[in-house]
Design an enzyme around this catalytic site. Structure first.
Site, PDB file in Angstrom:
ATOM      1  N   LYS A 183     -15.644 -25.341  -2.844  1.00 24.16           N
ATOM      2  CA  LYS A 183     -15.022 -26.435  -2.097  1.00 24.16           C
ATOM      3  C   LYS A 183     -14.152 -25.877  -0.972  1.00 24.16           C
ATOM      4  O   LYS A 183     -13.482 -24.862  -1.143  1.00 24.16           O
ATOM      5  CB  LYS A 183     -14.194 -27.292  -3.056  1.00 24.16           C
ATOM      6  CG  LYS A 183     -13.644 -28.581  -2.431  1.00 24.16           C
ATOM      7  CD  LYS A 183     -12.914 -29.416  -3.479  1.00 24.16           C
ATOM      8  CE  LYS A 183     -12.335 -30.680  -2.886  1.00 24.16           C
ATOM      9  NZ  LYS A 183     -11.622 -31.504  -3.896  1.00 24.16           N
TER      10      LYS A 183
ATOM     11  N   SER B 255     -12.721 -36.281  -4.287  1.00 27.19           N
ATOM     12  CA  SER B 255     -12.886 -35.602  -3.013  1.00 27.19           C
ATOM     13  C   SER B 255     -13.895 -34.452  -3.062  1.00 27.19           C
ATOM     14  O   SER B 255     -14.301 -33.929  -2.028  1.00 27.19           O
ATOM     15  CB  SER B 255     -11.534 -35.041  -2.548  1.00 27.19           C
ATOM     16  OG  SER B 255     -11.047 -34.075  -3.471  1.00 27.19           O
TER      17      SER B 255
ATOM     18  N   SER C 184     -10.944 -35.887  -8.833  1.00 32.10           N
ATOM     19  CA  SER C 184     -11.800 -35.453  -7.740  1.00 32.10           C
ATOM     20  C   SER C 184     -12.931 -34.521  -8.128  1.00 32.10           C
ATOM     21  O   SER C 184     -13.771 -34.184  -7.297  1.00 32.10           O
ATOM     22  CB  SER C 184     -10.956 -34.781  -6.652  1.00 32.10           C
ATOM     23  OG  SER C 184     -10.096 -35.717  -6.052  1.00 32.10           O
TER      24      SER C 184
END
EC number: 6.3.5.7
Length: 485
Positions: free
Chosen positions: A79, A154, A178
């Protein structure tokens, strides 16, 4: 079957027998990204030459009979809020569009130490603020199951890349759900560890008392291996916990006889889609067949979790993001007019609407005259939520329910309604506030879109969480379903 769809032990057996090479695995990942990511947009930055170079080094070691790490040769995505030395780290924000870190996050160091191959950085909601991955300033990620739907956020890029078969596994970060919510939307396995189990050093901070790095994988067994590789005490992180790290894979016995499962009525009541509820109840029936027992309980302060979370996380965000001023790093908008004008212009151009919204909310909550009414009260609610979990865990081994109240929604349908968007995390936020571990595993489908079962455990009891998830997984085939590519 694609090379990347094998289980981790199967990949390692193929490598050991020299039937495949690490370079072949890496090329398979890069080829999948080239073929699919134009539609999905899970990646922001590729590390093609770096990945190939790492693969060649690992192949040479394999040929020489050298030691192999736990994640040897596995192509992984990271990420884009986890810093990687020399590899652009943007947090999906224009503010950091030119940021080249000069150090690695501890999680990135541990991946390298376990001999994983990082193929690139994954798209996300800007600074991890969002639940749909539509807040990325570089464009949204799309759900591989249906490109007209969101992948969740996210860590939407992480979940979508794994679901599509672009990488073997990915790292995400979980602040209020997330990792788990996008795992649910994309039909993969997402684990949020206990707060402090995995180092946050090098994770660009959103809300420091909540952020936690965790794995996104295709199955529970792989999740156990990745967690094994990244967990552990780190002196560079003041919130890192000094706890013994067990052998997580050894917990995957498939035996849940006599296990006591609590099912909060707040997690299967009003606001939860009827098909999601029935799918989760069917999953609980499967666990019953395996010898577990479940009982409905109450977590009475759940209804206050979303409000408390957004006050606390936004307050911490307003403090953490103060460092982005256009002076030290990131994009600088210097149109003259003095220092304050520099700050104003840099932040106005660099931050997107959702980030600005949360900074303003957090600044207000922390301001003189409002601190006690908002921030302090939210902290007290957080204590009550933690107490709810403690009382249930005094009688039960795990808590189970849906990961999200609905399946994935269409792109663009909630972008103008932040409150509705925030409520999508209502079942994951309480876990984050309590700092306890939870995993989302696929448990079925509704209208062709995946449904996730969330299994919540006691503090630092990831072993039990993984054991229950694995037992369920081994007796169903939901995790074997793949989106059409």
């Amino acid at each position: 079957m694609s090379l990347l769809q094998h289980r981790l032990p199967e990949i390692h057996n193929l490598l050991h027998r020299r039937e495949i090479s690490v370079l072949e695995l890496t090329e398979a990942s890069l080829a999948a990204i080239a073929r699919l990511d134009g539609d999905i947009h899970a990646f922001l930055t590729l590390n093609e030459e770096g990945a190939r170079q790492t693969a060649r080094v690992l192949d040479d070691r394999l040929a020489a009979g050298g030691e192999r790490g736990l994640l040897f040769g596995l192509p992984a995505g990271v990420k884009d809020n986890i810093v990687t030395k020399g590899l652009r780290t943007t947090c999906a924000s224009q503010f950091l569009s030119n940021y080249q870190p000069i150090y690695d996050a501890t999680a990135a160091v541990k991946l390298r130490g376990a001999d994983a191959v990082t193929v690139g950085k994954l798209n996300m909601d800007e600074f991890a603020m969002g639940g749909s991955n539509e807040n990325s300033s570089f464009g949204p990620v799309r759900n591989p199951w249906n490109l007209e739907y969101v992948p969740g956020g996210s860590s939407g890029g992480s979940a979508a890349a794994v679901a599509a078969g672009e990488v073997f596994f990915a790292l995400g970060s979980d602040t209020g759900g997330s990792i788990r919510q996008p795992a649910s939307y994309c039909g993969v396995v997402g684990l949020k560890p206990t707060y402090g189990l995995v180092s946050r050093y090098g994770l660009v901070a959103f809300a420091s008392s909540l952020d936690q790095i965790g794995p996104v994988t295709r199955n529970v067994e792989d999740s156990a291996y990745v967690l094994q590789a990244i967990a552990g005490y780190d002196p560079q992180d003041s919130t890192s916990a000094k706890v013994e790290i067990p052998d997580y894979a050894s917990a995957l016995t498939g035996d849940v006889r006599g296990l006591r499962i609590a099912v909060p009525k707040e997690y299967i009541g009003e606001g939860v889609d009827p098909e999601v509820r029935s799918t989760v109840l069917a999953a609980l029936a499967e666990l019953e067949k395996l010898g577990a027992v479940w009982e409905e309980v109450s977590l009475p302060h759940t209804e206050y979790a979303v409000a408390a979370y957004y006050l606390l996380s936004s307050s911490e965000a307003s403090s953490n993001l103060a460092r982005f001023d256009g002076v030290r790093y990131g994009v600088r908008a210097d149109d003259g007019g003095g220092l304050l004008e520099l700050y104003k212009q840099s932040r106005s151009r660099g931050f997107g609407p959702e980030v600005k919204r949360r900074i303003m909310l957090g600044t207000y909550a922390l301001s003189s005259g409002y601190y006690d009414a908002y921030y302090l009260k939210a902290q007290k609610v957080r204590t009550l939520i933690k107490r709810d979990f403690d009382e249930v865990f005094a009688r039960f081994d795990v808590i189970a329910g849906p990961t999200a109240p609905t399946t994935a929604f269409r792109l663009g349908t909630q972008t103008e309604d932040p409150l509705t968007m925030y409520l999508n995390d209502i079942l994951t936020i309480p876990v984050s506030l309590a700092g306890i571990p939870a995993i989302s595993v696929p448990c079925g489908f509704s209208a062709g879109l995946p449904v996730g079962l969330q299994i919540i455990g006691k503090e630092f009891d990831e072993s039990t969480v993984l054991r229950v998830a694995h037992a369920f997984e081994q007796n169903t085939d939901h995790h074997k379903q793949r989106p059409q590519s």
